[in-house]
Design an enzyme around this catalytic site. Structure first.
Site, PDB file in Angstrom:
ATOM      1  N   CYS A 248       0.838  -1.194   0.000  1.00 12.27           N
ATOM      2  CA  CYS A 248       0.000   0.000   0.000  1.00 12.27           C
ATOM      3  C   CYS A 248       0.878   1.251   0.000  1.00 12.27           C
ATOM      4  O   CYS A 248       1.954   1.283   0.583  1.00 12.27           O
ATOM      5  CB  CYS A 248      -0.976   0.001   1.177  1.00 12.27           C
ATOM      6  N   SER A 281       2.998  -2.233   4.132  1.00 11.41           N
ATOM      7  CA  SER A 281       3.015  -0.789   3.910  1.00 11.41           C
ATOM      8  C   SER A 281       4.277  -0.387   3.160  1.00 11.41           C
ATOM      9  O   SER A 281       5.313  -1.050   3.260  1.00 11.41           O
ATOM     10  CB  SER A 281       2.972  -0.041   5.244  1.00 11.41           C
ATOM     11  N   ASP A 282       4.190   0.700   2.402  1.00 11.74           N
ATOM     12  CA  ASP A 282       5.409   1.313   1.908  1.00 11.74           C
ATOM     13  C   ASP A 282       6.214   1.789   3.116  1.00 11.74           C
ATOM     14  O   ASP A 282       5.664   2.002   4.206  1.00 11.74           O
ATOM     15  CB  ASP A 282       5.086   2.484   0.979  1.00 11.74           C
ATOM     16  N   GLN A 283       7.510   1.942   2.927  1.00  7.98           N
ATOM     17  CA  GLN A 283       8.373   2.261   4.062  1.00  7.98           C
ATOM     18  C   GLN A 283       7.986   3.586   4.713  1.00  7.98           C
ATOM     19  O   GLN A 283       8.050   4.641   4.097  1.00  7.98           O
ATOM     20  CB  GLN A 283       9.833   2.325   3.613  1.00  7.98           C
ATOM     21  N   ALA A 285       4.967   4.427   5.642  1.00 10.42           N
ATOM     22  CA  ALA A 285       3.609   4.876   5.344  1.00 10.42           C
ATOM     23  C   ALA A 285       2.690   4.823   6.558  1.00 10.42           C
ATOM     24  O   ALA A 285       1.778   5.654   6.685  1.00 10.42           O
ATOM     25  CB  ALA A 285       3.013   4.037   4.203  1.00 10.42           C
TER      26      ALA A 285
END
Length: 749
Positions: A248, A281-283, A285
């Site tokens: 995401c 999650s994206d880093q 996020a």
């Protein structure tokens, strides 16, 4: 008495389970290879405490504190590192790896076969290195076998710094590549996965990085129609291909952060598409939901929102205390149920199980891979082939292929003349011994090579320019090569390009070359992802040829030489642009505007410098016999065939493109839609007939609450390029039409 014995048995069983440790690890049902996957996964998860599940879900892997997911010693479960980048080779892991061309260049090849083979080769190296890391007890950053790849966001704006990581602007093309990449990466073994795939960034994500707004707090406002018809389709095909992971994105979607967006992660991905994998999650996020979006103001509410929405794993920005460390407290406060947490952990262990972690190694053929499978002769040959196939010939007055294999004098000038910064973002660590710069390749074309970068290193964006060095280098030569572009300091993650102009003094450099070379041919080689304004060069007769090279990585020099000479099989350029190359920056809407109006060839207004699907060859092709069904029922697949003839004297690849167009102007349809493509080899003077299939989903439109195939007339076009384009390749496009009868609802997907 019976109750007392039962109580004693339970105490003994619990003692045995927790104390005997490794001695009984092999007896757990989750290690029983004869049991179904879901039974084994359930057995693991039911044994975990809430605190253990919190740790597993919080340690997605970024940095040395962000991961790995810790060991569970009492169950004999080792640590696992989730964060691995495999965009086009093993990126960021310790040790060497083969560096394949950057993704946008691979997209220009218009070959799902090539993408498949690059993913397959990348996966062998990733898994081989992972196996060795595990044997060494090394679970540090980027040592796992779960890839955060491919990037399948749509290139909706040509200023976005991460366009180079994508497969271009078309959802159908991108989805086709996503399928090929996932299948190549994961392998076809009936039981085990070679390396697990992960499509990102989910969703409505395509800039800005830092232009006009910041990616960590940007709110993408998107209509349901654009969301469904442009931003979601490639992710759906990725799920259909069997990806284990979706990542995401940073942004909000219509006000709701992607990683806390239940509509996106649960209703669409799991409900409509049947996604069974995990969402990471994206880093950073997750923490950005609090500190950037200000959507929630504490970690308890945030972890509850994300887990309830469907985010299984946090990839923190290397935090000692990530947001998901508040998961136990969120359960205590009743904001998320323990059952929901257990269900969220299951896809994580299912993925690890399919990677063979809990089975005897001798059962898993991928466990035999090792560092011996890195930088093999086959992979080196593949990256050279791939680089040659990515190049797009934008202009050629007949100088190419070069008529001589060895000249007396040539000039090689420009900031990209002798740099290794032609690999792109997220590059694998290929050693210097296997890299060839453009200069190394071009130097083999002449007895005497005069070199002048002309301006300071690419990292300084060509800000200090010495015209005299360039002028001296280009005088008295047989051919001059000018190497221009953007580079990582101009376009990359975190860096959008503010306009479409060449960086620094590069335009001045080219104009000096043209002014002082008289009748000497000038060949421009471009190293960039995002399009730049080179209209002046295309229109200038003194520029004999322009070759778009993207970021060709370790085999750059050899690939350039072979394509310029056409001295090996497969060196005739056949790449096609996977995006629309604007003529002017003023043709672009604001980067923060997520309406698709005016974006990509499907909705673009006006004339671009180069259209989507454009590219030249050293030979010419002729199309004929577009044969297909003239009438189909709504929901039926369209089948047909087309004949292509190579009219020239060189064997060459051709990219065959089939487009459709809705005639009913009242429908919410794009102006044109790529419906099928293939890259084929056609021998000189020969012709081949190709069969094609257009799936009903390609003909469907999102209308109100679902996908519908509507009745009416459709145009169909076949050729090596789009129909109606002003700048054309020297081949024809054949046209026809067919009729769709009735209306068919395909539901939500």
């Amino acid at each position: 008495m019976a109750a007392l014995w039962l109580f004693a048995f339970c105490i003994i069983a619990k003692f045995t389970d927790s104390v005997l440790g490794a001695a009984s690890h092999g007896d757990y049902p989750f290690r029983n290879v004869s049991l179904p996957w879901d039974v084994r996964v359930d057995d693991i998860v039911k044994r975990l405490t809430l605190e253990e599940m919190q740790l597993q879900m919080a340690r997605g892997g970024a940095g040395n504190r962000g991961g790995p997911a810790p060991a569970i010693s009492r169950l004999g479960i080792d640590p696992y590192e989730w964060d691995t980048e495999c965009l086009r080779g093993d990126s960021g892991a310790p040790g060497d790896a083969t560096s394949f061309p950057q993704s946008l260049g691979l997209a220009a090849a218009f070959s799902t076969d090539l993408i498949f083979r690059v993913a397959e080769a990348s996966a062998k190296e990733v898994r081989g290195k992972h196996n060795d890391f595990v044997k060494q007890g090394n679970y540090r950053f980027h040592t796992g076998a779960s890839c955060f790849s491919p990037v399948i966001n749509i290139m909706r704006d040509s200023r976005w710094g991460r366009n180079q990581e994508t497969y271009g602007e078309d959802p159908f093309l991108t989805g086709s590549y996503a399928t090929a990449f996932i299948q190549g990466l994961q392998g076809n073994h009936p039981r085990y996965v070679r390396a697990s795939g992960g499509c990102k960034h989910f969703d409505v994500h395509g800039g800005p990085e830092n232009l006009d707004a910041h990616r960590t707090r940007f709110n993408a406002i998107v209509s349901e129609e654009d969301w469904r018809m442009t931003f979601l389709p490639a992710f759906r095909t990725c799920v259909e291909a069997g990806t284990y992971n979706l990542m995401c994105s940073y942004n909000r979607i219509n006000g709701v952060p992607a990683c806390a967006n239940k509509k996106l992660l649960t209703d669409v991905a799991r409900g409509e598409w049947g996604f069974k994998g995990y969402v990471i999650s994206d880093q950073g996020a997750i923490e950005h939901i609090i500190d950037q979006h200000h959507y929630l103001n504490n970690s308890v509410d945030t972890v509850a929102a994300c887990v309830n929405a469907g985010c299984n794993l946090e990839l923190s920005s290397n935090l000692a205390t990530p947001v998901y460390f508040s998961l136990v407290e969120a359960v205590k406060q009743g904001k998320v149920t323990e059952q929901k947490v257990r269900e969220s952990v299951k896809p994580l262990f299912y993925t690890r199980m399919r990677l063979g972690e809990f089975d005897p190694p001798e059962m898993d053929p991928y466990s035999k891979l090792s560092n011996a499978d890195v930088l093999t002769a086959e992979n080196k040959a593949l990256t050279l082939e791939a680089a040659m196939k990515t190049f797009v010939l934008l202009k050629n007055n007949g100088i190419l292929p070069l008529k001589h294999t060895l000249f007396g004098n040539i000039g090689v000038v420009g900031p990209f003349a002798n740099t290794t910064e032609i690999v792109g973002d997220y590059p694998p660590n290929s050693p210097s011994r296997v890299k060839t710069t453009a200069l190394q390749g071009l130097s083999k074309l002449a007895h005497n090579v005069k070199v002048a970068e002309g301006c300071d290193a690419v990292n300084h964006k060509c800000s200090n320019y010495d015209s005299q060095l360039v002028i001296r280098a280009v005088k008295g030569n047989d051919v001059n090569f000018v190497l221009l572009g953007l580079g990582m300091q101009a376009e990359s993650e975190g860096r959008d390009i503010p306009n479409s102009e060449l960086v620094g003094h590069q335009k001045d450099l080219l104009q000096d070359v043209l002014t002082h070379t008289h009748n000497t041919p000038v060949v421009v080689l471009l190293f960039n992802a995002n399009p730049v304004n080179i209209s002046f060069a295309h229109d200038d007769s003194r520029v004999a040829a322009i070759l778009e090279c993207f970021y060709p990585a370790q085999a750059a020099g050899d690939a350039i030489r072979h394509v310029l000479l056409n001295d090996v099989k497969g060196a005739v350029p056949a790449g096609r642009l996977p995006y629309t190359w604007p003529l002017l920056a003023s043709q672009l809407p604001p980067i923060t505007n997520y309406s698709m109006q005016g974006r990509t060839y499907r909705y673009f207004e006006g004339e671009p410098l180069y259209p989507f699907g454009y590219g030249l060859s050293y030979t010419t092709f002729e199309y004929s016999y577009l044969i297909h069904l003239t009438s189909i029922d709504a929901g039926q697949t369209m089948t047909g065939s087309i004949t292509v003839r190579n009219k020239g004297k060189l064997d060459a690849d051709e990219v065959v493109q089939i487009y459709i167009r809705w005639k009913d102007a009242s429908l919410p349809a794009p102006k044109l839609q790529l419906a099928w493509f293939d890259r084929v080899t056609v021998a000189a003077g020969q012709e081949i007939q190709l069969s094609f299939t257009i799936d009903a989903k390609v003909m469907a439109l999102w209308i109100n609450d679902g996908w519908y195939v509507k009745p009416g007339a459709m145009d169909i076009f076949g050729g090596g390029q789009q129909p109606f384009q002003k700048r054309k390749a020297p081949s024809n496009v054949v046209a026809s039409s067919f009729t769709i009868s009735g209306t068919k609802s395909l539901g939500k997907y």
